[in-house]
Design a protein around this motif. Sequence first.
Motif, PDB file in Angstrom:
ATOM      1  N   MET A 152      36.782  26.149  16.638  1.00  0.00           N
ATOM      2  CA  MET A 152      37.429  27.421  16.290  1.00  0.00           C
ATOM      3  C   MET A 152      38.095  27.315  14.919  1.00  0.00           C
ATOM      4  N   ASN A 153      37.946  28.357  14.108  1.00  0.00           N
ATOM      5  CA  ASN A 153      38.646  28.415  12.823  1.00  0.00           C
ATOM      6  C   ASN A 153      40.083  28.887  13.077  1.00  0.00           C
ATOM      7  N   TRP A 154      40.986  27.916  13.263  1.00  0.00           N
ATOM      8  CA  TRP A 154      42.340  28.234  13.751  1.00  0.00           C
ATOM      9  C   TRP A 154      43.071  29.229  12.855  1.00  0.00           C
ATOM     10  N   ASP A 155      43.000  29.019  11.540  1.00  0.00           N
ATOM     11  CA  ASP A 155      43.764  29.890  10.645  1.00  0.00           C
ATOM     12  C   ASP A 155      43.253  31.329  10.674  1.00  0.00           C
ATOM     13  N   ARG A 156      41.946  31.455  10.662  1.00  0.00           N
ATOM     14  CA  ARG A 156      41.333  32.784  10.662  1.00  0.00           C
ATOM     15  C   ARG A 156      41.669  33.521  11.974  1.00  0.00           C
ATOM     16  N   VAL A 157      41.532  32.785  13.091  1.00  0.00           N
ATOM     17  CA  VAL A 157      41.811  33.404  14.392  1.00  0.00           C
ATOM     18  C   VAL A 157      43.286  33.769  14.501  1.00  0.00           C
ATOM     19  N   LYS A 158      44.153  32.905  13.948  1.00  0.00           N
ATOM     20  CA  LYS A 158      45.586  33.178  13.987  1.00  0.00           C
ATOM     21  C   LYS A 158      45.899  34.484  13.263  1.00  0.00           C
ATOM     22  N   GLU A 159      45.294  34.667  12.102  1.00  0.00           N
ATOM     23  CA  GLU A 159      45.540  35.883  11.326  1.00  0.00           C
ATOM     24  C   GLU A 159      45.067  37.120  12.096  1.00  0.00           C
ATOM     25  N   LYS A 160      43.879  37.013  12.658  1.00  0.00           N
ATOM     26  CA  LYS A 160      43.351  38.134  13.450  1.00  0.00           C
ATOM     27  C   LYS A 160      44.251  38.431  14.653  1.00  0.00           C
ATOM     28  N   LEU A 161      44.688  37.346  15.293  1.00  0.00           N
ATOM     29  CA  LEU A 161      45.520  37.515  16.484  1.00  0.00           C
ATOM     30  C   LEU A 161      46.816  38.245  16.134  1.00  0.00           C
ATOM     31  N   GLU A 162      47.390  37.878  14.990  1.00  0.00           N
ATOM     32  CA  GLU A 162      48.638  38.536  14.590  1.00  0.00           C
ATOM     33  C   GLU A 162      48.425  40.029  14.365  1.00  0.00           C
ATOM     34  N   ILE A 163      47.322  40.370  13.712  1.00  0.00           N
ATOM     35  CA  ILE A 163      47.045  41.789  13.427  1.00  0.00           C
ATOM     36  C   ILE A 163      46.715  42.539  14.718  1.00  0.00           C
ATOM     37  N   LEU A 164      45.882  41.949  15.542  1.00  0.00           N
ATOM     38  CA  LEU A 164      45.343  42.704  16.682  1.00  0.00           C
ATOM     39  C   LEU A 164      46.249  42.673  17.916  1.00  0.00           C
ATOM     40  N   ALA A 165      47.184  41.728  17.959  1.00  0.00           N
ATOM     41  CA  ALA A 165      48.203  41.780  19.010  1.00  0.00           C
ATOM     42  C   ALA A 165      49.273  42.781  18.608  1.00  0.00           C
ATOM     43  N   ASP A 166      49.605  42.772  17.319  1.00  0.00           N
ATOM     44  CA  ASP A 166      50.586  43.731  16.814  1.00  0.00           C
ATOM     45  C   ASP A 166      50.106  45.159  17.057  1.00  0.00           C
ATOM     46  N   ASP A 182      33.081  35.904  21.014  1.00  0.00           N
ATOM     47  CA  ASP A 182      33.432  34.543  21.435  1.00  0.00           C
ATOM     48  C   ASP A 182      34.880  34.185  21.137  1.00  0.00           C
ATOM     49  N   GLU A 183      35.420  34.736  20.068  1.00  0.00           N
ATOM     50  CA  GLU A 183      36.828  34.465  19.782  1.00  0.00           C
ATOM     51  C   GLU A 183      37.727  34.989  20.907  1.00  0.00           C
ATOM     52  N   VAL A 184      37.430  36.194  21.374  1.00  0.00           N
ATOM     53  CA  VAL A 184      38.225  36.752  22.470  1.00  0.00           C
ATOM     54  C   VAL A 184      38.090  35.880  23.715  1.00  0.00           C
ATOM     55  N   ILE A 185      36.891  35.436  23.967  1.00  0.00           N
ATOM     56  CA  ILE A 185      36.654  34.610  25.154  1.00  0.00           C
ATOM     57  C   ILE A 185      37.392  33.270  25.043  1.00  0.00           C
ATOM     58  N   ASP A 186      37.288  32.621  23.892  1.00  0.00           N
ATOM     59  CA  ASP A 186      37.957  31.321  23.720  1.00  0.00           C
ATOM     60  C   ASP A 186      39.474  31.449  23.864  1.00  0.00           C
ATOM     61  N   LEU A 187      40.025  32.505  23.276  1.00  0.00           N
ATOM     62  CA  LEU A 187      41.465  32.723  23.393  1.00  0.00           C
ATOM     63  C   LEU A 187      41.860  32.921  24.851  1.00  0.00           C
ATOM     64  N   THR A 188      41.123  33.767  25.542  1.00  0.00           N
ATOM     65  CA  THR A 188      41.452  34.072  26.935  1.00  0.00           C
ATOM     66  C   THR A 188      41.419  32.812  27.789  1.00  0.00           C
ATOM     67  N   GLY A 225      41.392  29.603  26.793  1.00  0.00           N
ATOM     68  CA  GLY A 225      42.341  28.602  26.315  1.00  0.00           C
ATOM     69  C   GLY A 225      43.763  28.903  26.772  1.00  0.00           C
ATOM     70  N   PHE A 226      44.156  30.165  26.719  1.00  0.00           N
ATOM     71  CA  PHE A 226      45.493  30.566  27.161  1.00  0.00           C
ATOM     72  C   PHE A 226      45.606  30.478  28.682  1.00  0.00           C
ATOM     73  N   TYR A 227      44.573  30.898  29.357  1.00  0.00           N
ATOM     74  CA  TYR A 227      44.631  30.930  30.819  1.00  0.00           C
ATOM     75  C   TYR A 227      44.767  29.518  31.396  1.00  0.00           C
ATOM     76  N   ARG A 228      43.962  28.596  30.872  1.00  0.00           N
ATOM     77  CA  ARG A 228      44.000  27.219  31.397  1.00  0.00           C
ATOM     78  C   ARG A 228      45.360  26.567  31.192  1.00  0.00           C
ATOM     79  N   ARG A 229      46.112  27.026  30.205  1.00  0.00           N
ATOM     80  CA  ARG A 229      47.443  26.455  29.951  1.00  0.00           C
ATOM     81  C   ARG A 229      48.536  27.202  30.697  1.00  0.00           C
ATOM     82  N   LYS A 261      30.584  38.501  29.923  1.00  0.00           N
ATOM     83  CA  LYS A 261      30.397  37.103  29.549  1.00  0.00           C
ATOM     84  C   LYS A 261      31.482  36.220  30.180  1.00  0.00           C
ATOM     85  N   LEU A 262      32.721  36.710  30.185  1.00  0.00           N
ATOM     86  CA  LEU A 262      33.805  35.955  30.820  1.00  0.00           C
ATOM     87  C   LEU A 262      33.488  35.692  32.282  1.00  0.00           C
ATOM     88  N   ARG A 263      33.050  36.703  32.968  1.00  0.00           N
ATOM     89  CA  ARG A 263      32.795  36.565  34.404  1.00  0.00           C
ATOM     90  C   ARG A 263      31.541  35.750  34.679  1.00  0.00           C
TER      91      ARG A 263
END
Lengths: 255, 419
Positions: free
Chosen positions: B1-15, B90-96, B98-102, B131-133
């Motif tokens: 995963m491109n952590w920095d890129r995903v982080k930026e997207k996450l900040e925008i799209l969660a906001d 895939d980014e949405v899936i990886d985030l979901t 990754g967060f869920y398992r923790r 895809k998640l299911r």
Amino acid sequence: MNQVVFENTFDGLLTSVFEIYAQKLVDVDLIPEGNDCELFFRKKVRVATDLEKSRRVQDQIIKYLGKNGLKSLWKATLTETPTIGQTIFEVIRYMLQRKTNVLADFGNPSVLTLHEALKKLSRERHRMTAFVRFQRASDGTYCAIISPDFDVLPIIADHFKSRYADQKWMIFDTKRKYGIYYDLKEVYPVELNQPSADLTPSGSCITLDESEEGFQNLWKSYFKATNIASRRNIKLHLQHVPKRYWKYLTEKAKD
Amino acid sequence: MNWDRVKEKLEILADAAKYDVSCSSSGSKRKNPDKMLGDSSGMGICHTYTEDGRCVSLLKILLTNHCIYDCLYCVSRKSNDIKRAAFTVDEVIDLTIGFYRRNYIEGLFLSSGIFKNADYTMERLVRIAKKLREEHRFNGYIHLKTIPGASNELMRQAGAYADRLSVNMELPTVSGLKLLAPEKDHKEMIKPMESIKNDIIQFRSERKLIKSTPKFAPAGQSSQLIIGATNESDLEVIQTSTSLYKNFNLKRVYYSGYVPVLAHQNLPQLGTPVPLVRENRLYQTDWLMRFYQFDASEIVNEKHPNLDLEIDPKLSWALRNREFFPVDIQTADLHAILRIPGVGVKSAKKIIAARRFGRLDMKTLKKFGIAINRAKYFMVAGKNKPLVEWESDNLRRLILQHSSSKYRGNFSNQLSLFS
């Protein structure tokens, strides 16, 4: 006044209840071992746990309170309050007087005290299902550390077993110095520093997976981004997430 | 995963997603006998709370904040000059995952700005859920926002993978919608709710006959109304939510106090405080309707079109209906006990259970969790003397004197918002 000192287990407590009736002790004070002190003019009875006697008391409890009632009494002991044994004894005594399911009698002080203890326990249990933060170790095991107010591991194991059925995990209670470990099949109690083949060295998870830091940072970013600053309400925030839980919350960790 | 890129997207799209207040992860029972990832017991879990005191239960994000619409109340509107971003599937899936398992979240709440057209957008949302299911054996909670105008077939697929579907009404009145979102059509917004409702009914009845019928949106559907963006009355808000509950079997209607994000003649001024008290009173009303056997018209009606901000709606009703009181807690039925101000559903049930064993005094009732400072004027219990002969106005003043509202500081500016 009689002081009855029991071994600090549920069976120990129920054995004492049995003895109180068998020896016809009146005016008793039930105290867990280690919490008793020397008192003059008081008779002190030490009771050794006897599973058969405990079972007979359990049968009586099931008769009037049902299996769920018995489970409630056991759960209440997880609060580890020194007076909980006395409360449970009073509820059993009241039950034997009324010969009915007295757990519905919220007007009785002992029953109410029991329910209050159970409510606190259930709140702590719920918090631990929420506040556990797993970190992925390099061997793929997900590890978490907690120090809950009460001994909740026995009552959160099923929740985590069902939810994280496809990953190995361990939750360790630092206050009580034991943990539970799931190996994809069953949940086992574990103690720290007891080497086990399936655990990473020294029984704790030390080397983290390379993705771990990345996910932790993403979670922190998400936590900040999803807040609405113009609705800021710290009082409510603290009510839901009291400070004593912060030390294990990833989103509350300093950058 | 491109952590920095995903982080930026996450900040925008969660906001961009955070103004949707729904965070519920309850109402769906997913057992996990086949060792998949995740389950849900029917009860939601709030894994943390933001500094505004709201529960964080789901990863709540937009797939993208690009949008072809220009709704005035929305931060993501076309004409707004903000950073835009879009997640890949895939980014949405990886985030979901990754967060869920923790154990950070109960699942995913996915919504989106509308790009190209409704079907195109909806198809992406459905693809992620599928895809998640199917590929990742994800058995946690999924809430999908449905896009008005998307085909019934896509809606049906969404229901097959998601636990909950929602269609946000956003504006409680037709005139409000015309004013702030002229491109949207009220009827078009209602259509998907109708289709989801019918599918839910159909799948449920088939499940009764054939056990193997797949589940369809087991946690039902919900909607959201924005409060205070137009000058709607509480009566209009409650009428809208009542009709949503009744006509579309909604599980929940959420009320979202408008947060001023744009200067425009049709909107409240920038800097106008979020109507938190009003939002709270609306939720209390909603609860009275859902759990306390109240009818909407008892709480707001033509004569009383707006809720009293200073006191809760049950107390307000009680002060208008003094002939109903005092209620004797030893003999009254559940319905009547639920109407005593300060008595909640749990305490009411405790009263019913405990009184079989004997008389309940005030001390015990206080321990049940009853707000005695309000309840004592309306009930017969122990040695308590309810103030039957007091005028309602005086009683109201007396109660206010002896209580402190956490919202006290907010009253003055909110009352005069539209006057």
